[in-house]
Motif scaffolding. Structure first.
Motif, mmCIF file in Angstrom:
data_model
loop_
_atom_site.group_PDB
_atom_site.id
_atom_site.type_symbol
_atom_site.label_atom_id
_atom_site.label_comp_id
_atom_site.label_asym_id
_atom_site.label_seq_id
_atom_site.Cartn_x
_atom_site.Cartn_y
_atom_site.Cartn_z
ATOM 1 N N PRO A 35 4.822 -7.708 3.519
ATOM 2 C CA PRO A 35 5.314 -8.328 2.113
ATOM 3 C C PRO A 35 6.556 -9.293 2.894
ATOM 4 C CG PRO A 35 4.987 -6.263 1.643
ATOM 5 C CD PRO A 35 4.276 -6.937 3.503
ATOM 6 N N ASP A 36 6.788 -8.715 4.819
ATOM 7 C CA ASP A 36 8.173 -8.951 4.994
ATOM 8 C C ASP A 36 7.261 -10.378 5.552
ATOM 9 O OD1 ASP A 36 6.664 -8.309 7.256
ATOM 10 O OD2 ASP A 36 8.724 -7.273 8.011
ATOM 11 N N SER A 58 1.926 -6.605 -8.293
ATOM 12 C CA SER A 58 3.507 -5.974 -8.427
ATOM 13 C C SER A 58 3.605 -6.256 -9.728
ATOM 14 C CB SER A 58 4.228 -6.838 -7.707
ATOM 15 O OG SER A 58 4.353 -7.998 -7.700
ATOM 16 N N SER A 59 2.797 -7.505 -10.651
ATOM 17 C CA SER A 59 2.830 -7.722 -12.742
ATOM 18 C C SER A 59 2.038 -6.521 -12.727
ATOM 19 C CB SER A 59 3.197 -9.463 -12.173
ATOM 20 O OG SER A 59 0.931 -9.912 -12.283
ATOM 21 N N CYS A 60 0.886 -6.137 -12.990
ATOM 22 C CA CYS A 60 0.111 -5.320 -12.763
ATOM 23 C C CYS A 60 0.604 -3.879 -13.854
ATOM 24 C CB CYS A 60 -1.325 -5.328 -12.547
ATOM 25 S SG CYS A 60 -2.432 -4.077 -12.804
ATOM 26 N N LEU A 61 0.105 -3.956 -15.082
ATOM 27 C CA LEU A 61 1.115 -2.842 -15.785
ATOM 28 C C LEU A 61 0.432 -0.968 -15.328
ATOM 29 C CD1 LEU A 61 2.264 -3.574 -18.995
ATOM 30 C CD2 LEU A 61 3.541 -3.232 -17.390
ATOM 31 N N GLY A 62 -0.805 -1.158 -15.201
ATOM 32 C CA GLY A 62 -1.814 -0.336 -15.293
ATOM 33 C C GLY A 62 -1.901 -0.443 -13.530
ATOM 34 N N CYS A 63 -1.032 -1.250 -12.868
ATOM 35 C CA CYS A 63 -1.066 -0.137 -11.686
ATOM 36 C C CYS A 63 0.246 -0.286 -10.848
ATOM 37 C CB CYS A 63 -0.704 -1.819 -10.284
ATOM 38 S SG CYS A 63 -2.151 -2.519 -10.534
ATOM 39 N N GLN A 64 1.062 0.415 -11.997
ATOM 40 C CA GLN A 64 2.307 0.817 -11.048
ATOM 41 C C GLN A 64 2.048 2.415 -11.520
ATOM 42 O OE1 GLN A 64 5.358 -1.083 -11.663
ATOM 43 N NE2 GLN A 64 4.131 -2.702 -11.894
ATOM 44 N N ASP A 65 1.365 2.799 -11.272
ATOM 45 C CA ASP A 65 1.115 4.379 -11.747
ATOM 46 C C ASP A 65 0.932 4.676 -10.542
ATOM 47 O OD1 ASP A 65 -1.083 3.679 -12.751
ATOM 48 O OD2 ASP A 65 -1.209 5.754 -13.576
ATOM 49 N N LEU A 68 3.726 3.959 -7.992
ATOM 50 C CA LEU A 68 4.456 4.613 -7.918
ATOM 51 C C LEU A 68 4.898 6.494 -7.459
ATOM 52 C CD1 LEU A 68 6.608 4.583 -11.536
ATOM 53 C CD2 LEU A 68 7.801 3.207 -9.397
ATOM 54 N N GLY A 69 2.679 6.626 -7.429
ATOM 55 C CA GLY A 69 2.694 7.977 -6.694
ATOM 56 C C GLY A 69 2.037 7.574 -5.799
ATOM 57 N N LEU A 70 1.820 6.533 -4.773
ATOM 58 C CA LEU A 70 0.591 6.488 -3.708
ATOM 59 C C LEU A 70 1.611 8.214 -3.064
ATOM 60 C CD1 LEU A 70 1.789 2.670 -2.507
ATOM 61 C CD2 LEU A 70 -0.550 4.241 -3.124
ATOM 62 N N GLU A 71 2.201 8.979 -2.720
ATOM 63 C CA GLU A 71 3.095 9.965 -1.999
ATOM 64 C C GLU A 71 2.052 10.895 -2.878
ATOM 65 O OE1 GLU A 71 6.499 11.677 -1.310
ATOM 66 O OE2 GLU A 71 7.502 9.715 0.056
ATOM 67 N N GLU A 72 1.549 11.296 -3.756
ATOM 68 C CA GLU A 72 1.354 12.187 -4.839
ATOM 69 C C GLU A 72 -0.097 11.663 -4.025
ATOM 70 O OE1 GLU A 72 -0.866 13.650 -8.663
ATOM 71 O OE2 GLU A 72 1.545 12.216 -8.789
ATOM 72 N N LEU A 73 -1.595 11.046 -4.486
ATOM 73 C CA LEU A 73 -2.156 10.495 -4.186
ATOM 74 C C LEU A 73 -2.594 10.710 -2.845
ATOM 75 C CD1 LEU A 73 -4.381 9.052 -4.641
ATOM 76 C CD2 LEU A 73 -3.807 6.692 -4.087
ATOM 77 N N VAL A 98 6.332 -6.998 -4.074
ATOM 78 C CA VAL A 98 5.685 -5.848 -3.647
ATOM 79 C C VAL A 98 6.172 -5.312 -2.771
ATOM 80 C CG1 VAL A 98 3.846 -6.567 -2.212
ATOM 81 C CG2 VAL A 98 3.918 -7.656 -3.796
ATOM 82 N N ALA A 99 7.438 -5.899 -1.608
ATOM 83 C CA ALA A 99 8.337 -4.645 -0.826
ATOM 84 C C ALA A 99 8.488 -4.247 -1.313
ATOM 85 C CB ALA A 99 9.247 -6.005 0.090
ATOM 86 N N GLU A 100 9.326 -4.354 -2.607
ATOM 87 C CA GLU A 100 10.281 -3.273 -4.084
ATOM 88 C C GLU A 100 9.350 -2.378 -3.939
ATOM 89 O OE1 GLU A 100 12.702 -4.443 -7.074
ATOM 90 O OE2 GLU A 100 13.189 -6.634 -5.414
ATOM 91 N N LEU A 101 7.869 -2.367 -4.202
ATOM 92 C CA LEU A 101 7.276 -1.429 -4.682
ATOM 93 C C LEU A 101 6.524 -0.789 -3.754
ATOM 94 C CD1 LEU A 101 5.444 -3.403 -7.563
ATOM 95 C CD2 LEU A 101 6.863 -1.949 -8.066
ATOM 96 N N ALA A 102 6.577 -1.445 -2.850
ATOM 97 C CA ALA A 102 6.283 -0.701 -1.328
ATOM 98 C C ALA A 102 6.830 0.174 -0.904
ATOM 99 C CB ALA A 102 5.196 -1.506 -0.450
ATOM 100 N N GLN A 103 6.336 2.329 -0.908
ATOM 101 C CA GLN A 103 7.139 2.701 -0.576
ATOM 102 C C GLN A 103 7.416 3.121 1.049
ATOM 103 O OE1 GLN A 103 5.128 6.303 -2.009
ATOM 104 N NE2 GLN A 103 5.387 5.296 -4.073
ATOM 105 N N PRO A 104 8.337 3.328 1.729
ATOM 106 C CA PRO A 104 8.584 3.156 2.791
ATOM 107 C C PRO A 104 7.229 4.263 3.440
ATOM 108 C CG PRO A 104 10.657 4.297 1.951
ATOM 109 C CD PRO A 104 9.734 3.904 0.941
#
Length: 159
Positions: A35-36, A58-65, A68-73, A98-104
């Protein structure tokens, strides 16, 4: 601004089945940018660690969980499977969003070519690559279903 749908609504939705005449059976290396804007290349052909490719937007509603849940996955799939998020390239996807959504610590490749290589019509989609083959692929619908599909890809090897 639109609020994302409530979790209970997402839990009731089921993806439209994807029947593909020619699924991707051979892995492809992923080449894109982060993303950078830094070049990124991931080897997926040959003897590499098992990888869960998550094709998201980043714009897909079905992708949001999933975003947000990559650590849980990571806790519900085999521990040796790395997770790589792939979005379309910056010509089609907002690198800032994408950068805002990507977890560290999340590996993200922006690559429209990867969408073509893996024959992804749209997100959310997954492909599990291991041992020189695409072991499974399909709609990535939430943490639970994506985790189940990823684990199932390795069940034959464990029995």
């Amino acid at each position: 601004m639109n609020d994302p749908p409530p979790a209970e609504l997402l839990a009731r939705l089921r993806p439209i089945p994807t029947y593909r005449d020619h699924p991707a059976t051979s892995p492809h290396d992923v080449v894109g940018v982060t993303p950078d804007g830094q070049p990124i290349e991931m080897q997926l052909v040959g003897p590499v660690e098992p990888t869960l490719l998550l094709f998201l937007s980043s714009s897909c509603l079905g992708c949001q969980d999933l975003w947000l849940g990559l650590e849980e996955l990571a806790t519900v799939i085999p521990s040796d499977v790395r997770i790589v998020v792939i979005t379309r390239g910056p010509e089609s996807e907002s690198a800032g969003a994408v950068a805002e959504l990507a977890q560290p610590g999340t590996t993200v490749a922006m690559s429209t070519q990867a969408y073509a290589d893996y024959r992804v019509a749209g997100p959310p989609f997954l492909a599990v690559v291991a041992g020189g083959v695409v072991k499974t692929e399909g709609v990535a619908w939430g943490i639970e279903e994506t985790g189940r599909a990823t684990r199932a890809a390795f069940e034959d090897e464990q029995s």
